[in-house]
Design a protein around this motif. Structure first.
Motif, PDB file in Angstrom:
ATOM      1  N   ASP A  21      84.932  67.028  55.303  1.00  7.40           N
ATOM      2  CA  ASP A  21      86.218  67.710  55.115  1.00  7.40           C
ATOM      3  C   ASP A  21      86.486  68.021  53.645  1.00  7.40           C
ATOM      4  OD1 ASP A  21      86.692  67.726  57.844  1.00  7.40           O
ATOM      5  OD2 ASP A  21      87.778  65.819  57.789  1.00  7.40           O
ATOM      6  N   ASP A  22      86.148  67.085  52.732  1.00  9.22           N
ATOM      7  CA  ASP A  22      86.332  67.360  51.305  1.00  9.22           C
ATOM      8  C   ASP A  22      85.403  68.487  50.850  1.00  9.22           C
ATOM      9  OD1 ASP A  22      88.317  65.477  51.066  1.00  9.22           O
ATOM     10  OD2 ASP A  22      87.062  63.956  50.099  1.00  9.22           O
ATOM     11  N   ALA A  23      84.180  68.515  51.371  1.00  5.50           N
ATOM     12  CA  ALA A  23      83.239  69.579  51.006  1.00  5.50           C
ATOM     13  C   ALA A  23      83.788  70.944  51.416  1.00  5.50           C
ATOM     14  CB  ALA A  23      81.886  69.320  51.666  1.00  5.50           C
ATOM     15  N   VAL A  24      84.354  71.029  52.607  1.00  3.43           N
ATOM     16  CA  VAL A  24      84.954  72.286  53.062  1.00  3.43           C
ATOM     17  C   VAL A  24      86.127  72.658  52.159  1.00  3.43           C
ATOM     18  CG1 VAL A  24      86.244  73.355  54.959  1.00  3.43           C
ATOM     19  CG2 VAL A  24      84.162  72.046  55.444  1.00  3.43           C
ATOM     20  N   ALA A  25      86.940  71.659  51.795  1.00  7.14           N
ATOM     21  CA  ALA A  25      88.121  71.917  50.960  1.00  7.14           C
ATOM     22  C   ALA A  25      87.753  72.468  49.585  1.00  7.14           C
ATOM     23  CB  ALA A  25      88.957  70.649  50.807  1.00  7.14           C
ATOM     24  N   ILE A  26      86.601  72.060  49.034  1.00 11.40           N
ATOM     25  CA  ILE A  26      86.215  72.545  47.701  1.00 11.40           C
ATOM     26  C   ILE A  26      85.261  73.734  47.770  1.00 11.40           C
ATOM     27  CG2 ILE A  26      86.600  70.306  46.638  1.00 11.40           C
ATOM     28  CD1 ILE A  26      83.530  69.995  46.494  1.00 11.40           C
ATOM     29  N   GLY A  27      84.965  74.204  48.983  1.00  9.02           N
ATOM     30  CA  GLY A  27      84.171  75.417  49.130  1.00  9.02           C
ATOM     31  C   GLY A  27      82.672  75.234  49.180  1.00  9.02           C
ATOM     32  N   VAL A  28      82.192  74.033  49.486  1.00  9.52           N
ATOM     33  CA  VAL A  28      80.738  73.823  49.603  1.00  9.52           C
ATOM     34  C   VAL A  28      80.353  73.298  50.991  1.00  9.52           C
ATOM     35  CG1 VAL A  28      80.369  73.483  47.128  1.00  9.52           C
ATOM     36  CG2 VAL A  28      80.818  71.502  48.580  1.00  9.52           C
ATOM     37  N   GLY A  29      81.176  73.570  51.981  1.00 11.28           N
ATOM     38  CA  GLY A  29      80.897  73.107  53.341  1.00 11.28           C
ATOM     39  C   GLY A  29      79.627  73.736  53.880  1.00 11.28           C
ATOM     40  N   PRO A  30      78.599  72.932  54.141  1.00  7.64           N
ATOM     41  CA  PRO A  30      77.317  73.488  54.573  1.00  7.64           C
ATOM     42  C   PRO A  30      77.283  73.830  56.068  1.00  7.64           C
ATOM     43  CG  PRO A  30      77.175  71.112  54.406  1.00  7.64           C
ATOM     44  CD  PRO A  30      78.554  71.491  53.957  1.00  7.64           C
ATOM     45  N   ALA A  31      76.366  74.716  56.421  1.00  6.07           N
ATOM     46  CA  ALA A  31      76.095  75.008  57.828  1.00  6.07           C
ATOM     47  C   ALA A  31      75.286  73.847  58.418  1.00  6.07           C
ATOM     48  CB  ALA A  31      75.293  76.308  57.930  1.00  6.07           C
ATOM     49  N   GLN A  32      75.282  73.709  59.717  1.00  9.48           N
ATOM     50  CA  GLN A  32      74.546  72.621  60.375  1.00  9.48           C
ATOM     51  C   GLN A  32      73.068  72.628  59.993  1.00  9.48           C
ATOM     52  OE1 GLN A  32      75.569  69.922  62.089  1.00  9.48           O
ATOM     53  NE2 GLN A  32      77.622  70.612  61.557  1.00  9.48           N
ATOM     54  N   SER A  33      72.490  73.802  59.790  1.00  2.00           N
ATOM     55  CA  SER A  33      71.064  73.893  59.453  1.00  2.00           C
ATOM     56  C   SER A  33      70.754  73.357  58.057  1.00  2.00           C
ATOM     57  CB  SER A  33      70.602  75.355  59.556  1.00  2.00           C
ATOM     58  OG  SER A  33      71.315  76.158  58.629  1.00  2.00           O
ATOM     59  N   GLU A  34      71.781  73.155  57.231  1.00  4.48           N
ATOM     60  CA  GLU A  34      71.573  72.665  55.866  1.00  4.48           C
ATOM     61  C   GLU A  34      71.547  71.135  55.783  1.00  4.48           C
ATOM     62  OE1 GLU A  34      73.509  75.262  52.697  1.00  4.48           O
ATOM     63  OE2 GLU A  34      74.663  75.774  54.514  1.00  4.48           O
ATOM     64  N   PHE A  35      71.816  70.455  56.885  1.00  2.37           N
ATOM     65  CA  PHE A  35      71.744  68.994  56.895  1.00  2.37           C
ATOM     66  C   PHE A  35      70.285  68.603  57.096  1.00  2.37           C
ATOM     67  CE2 PHE A  35      76.203  69.677  57.668  1.00  2.37           C
ATOM     68  CZ  PHE A  35      76.807  68.629  56.972  1.00  2.37           C
ATOM     69  N   THR A  36      69.524  68.629  56.015  1.00  6.87           N
ATOM     70  CA  THR A  36      68.074  68.498  56.082  1.00  6.87           C
ATOM     71  C   THR A  36      67.532  67.129  55.701  1.00  6.87           C
ATOM     72  OG1 THR A  36      67.943  69.337  53.820  1.00  6.87           O
ATOM     73  CG2 THR A  36      67.737  70.955  55.625  1.00  6.87           C
ATOM     74  N   HIS A  37      68.363  66.242  55.217  1.00  3.94           N
ATOM     75  CA  HIS A  37      67.905  64.917  54.786  1.00  3.94           C
ATOM     76  C   HIS A  37      68.657  63.837  55.553  1.00  3.94           C
ATOM     77  CE1 HIS A  37      66.800  67.527  51.431  1.00  3.94           C
ATOM     78  NE2 HIS A  37      65.924  66.611  51.062  1.00  3.94           N
ATOM     79  N   GLN A  38      68.072  62.631  55.569  1.00  4.02           N
ATOM     80  CA  GLN A  38      68.748  61.479  56.155  1.00  4.02           C
ATOM     81  C   GLN A  38      68.879  60.401  55.095  1.00  4.02           C
ATOM     82  OE1 GLN A  38      66.730  60.114  59.682  1.00  4.02           O
ATOM     83  NE2 GLN A  38      67.866  61.516  60.958  1.00  4.02           N
ATOM     84  N   VAL A  39      69.996  59.686  55.146  1.00  2.00           N
ATOM     85  CA  VAL A  39      70.228  58.575  54.222  1.00  2.00           C
ATOM     86  C   VAL A  39      70.746  57.383  55.002  1.00  2.00           C
ATOM     87  CG1 VAL A  39      70.726  60.052  52.228  1.00  2.00           C
ATOM     88  CG2 VAL A  39      72.586  59.330  53.712  1.00  2.00           C
ATOM     89  N   SER A  40      70.532  56.205  54.439  1.00  2.00           N
ATOM     90  CA  SER A  40      71.101  54.992  55.014  1.00  2.00           C
ATOM     91  C   SER A  40      72.408  54.708  54.310  1.00  2.00           C
ATOM     92  CB  SER A  40      70.155  53.805  54.827  1.00  2.00           C
ATOM     93  OG  SER A  40      68.996  53.997  55.588  1.00  2.00           O
ATOM     94  N   THR A  41      73.455  54.521  55.087  1.00  2.00           N
ATOM     95  CA  THR A  41      74.771  54.224  54.527  1.00  2.00           C
ATOM     96  C   THR A  41      75.243  52.896  55.084  1.00  2.00           C
ATOM     97  OG1 THR A  41      76.078  55.209  56.306  1.00  2.00           O
ATOM     98  CG2 THR A  41      75.282  56.705  54.581  1.00  2.00           C
TER      99      THR A  41
END
Length: 189
Positions: free
Chosen positions: A107-127
């Motif tokens: 939501d913050d990414a969308v608010a600042i104008g860098v909200g990616p498309a689903q195809s741009e979620f190319t990496h995985q991280v452990s949180t």
């Protein structure tokens, strides 16, 4: 020596109670994991919680050597929450020295104008909340008080996997220094 029927009955009941106690303790200890597994089994998206932590104001000043500094006070929960300006928009963040990069909520990414498309979620991280897909981005500028860093590496975390934006080391390592002491964090440009 064989146990009588009454003895076996009592031992059986004790074993049942012991098992119930162990299962009860396990359910309490692992409640968040059990809840998330339940959502996953049912194919549901878990609800997103917001962190009820107030941001602390930033005290900025210009040091004698011409360096900007900012000082944050620790919050009641032991974390440093503040407002940052990211790409010109005010975003509440948690300063996280344990995070390798700036991690933006979707939501913050969308608010600042860098909200990616689903195809741009190319990496995985452990949180702390498990494995999440991320989309790498570069932020034009990140500011806390009068401190500004340009071209900051960041990642947008998939929706619902992060509760608040984390200001990590891709920002902090670009400062001249940062230190924590006596419930305060000092940042110096």
């Amino acid at each position: 020596m064989a146990l009588s029927y009454g003895g076996r009955s009592i031992l059986g009941e004790l074993a049942g109670w012991a098992m119930a106690i162990v299962l009860g303790i396990a359910a309490i200890v692992y409640a968040p994991e059990i809840k998330m597994a339940g959502y996953a089994m049912l194919g549901l998206q878990p609800p997103v919680r917001t962190i009820a932590a107030a941001t602390t104001p930033v005290r900025s000043k210009l040091e004698a050597g011409g360096r900007n500094t900012a000082e944050l006070n620790v919050g009641v929960n032991g974390h440093f929450f503040t407002a940052a300006e990211i790409n010109g928009r005010r975003i509440d963040v948690m300063v996280d020295t344990g995070a390798s990069i700036v991690a933006l909520t979707y939501d913050d990414a969308v608010a600042i104008g860098v909200g990616p498309a689903q195809s741009e979620f190319t990496h995985q991280v452990s949180t702390a909340n498990g494995v999440a897909r991320v989309a790498p981005v570069t932020l034009d500028r990140v500011m806390i008080g009068d401190i500004m860093v340009r071209n900051v590496r960041a990642a947008v975390i998939e929706r619902g996997k992060l509760q608040t934006t984390l200001l990590g080391n891709s920002f902090l390592s670009r400062l001249n220094r940062y230190e924590m002491r006596n419930g305060r964090m000092l940042l110096e440009e």
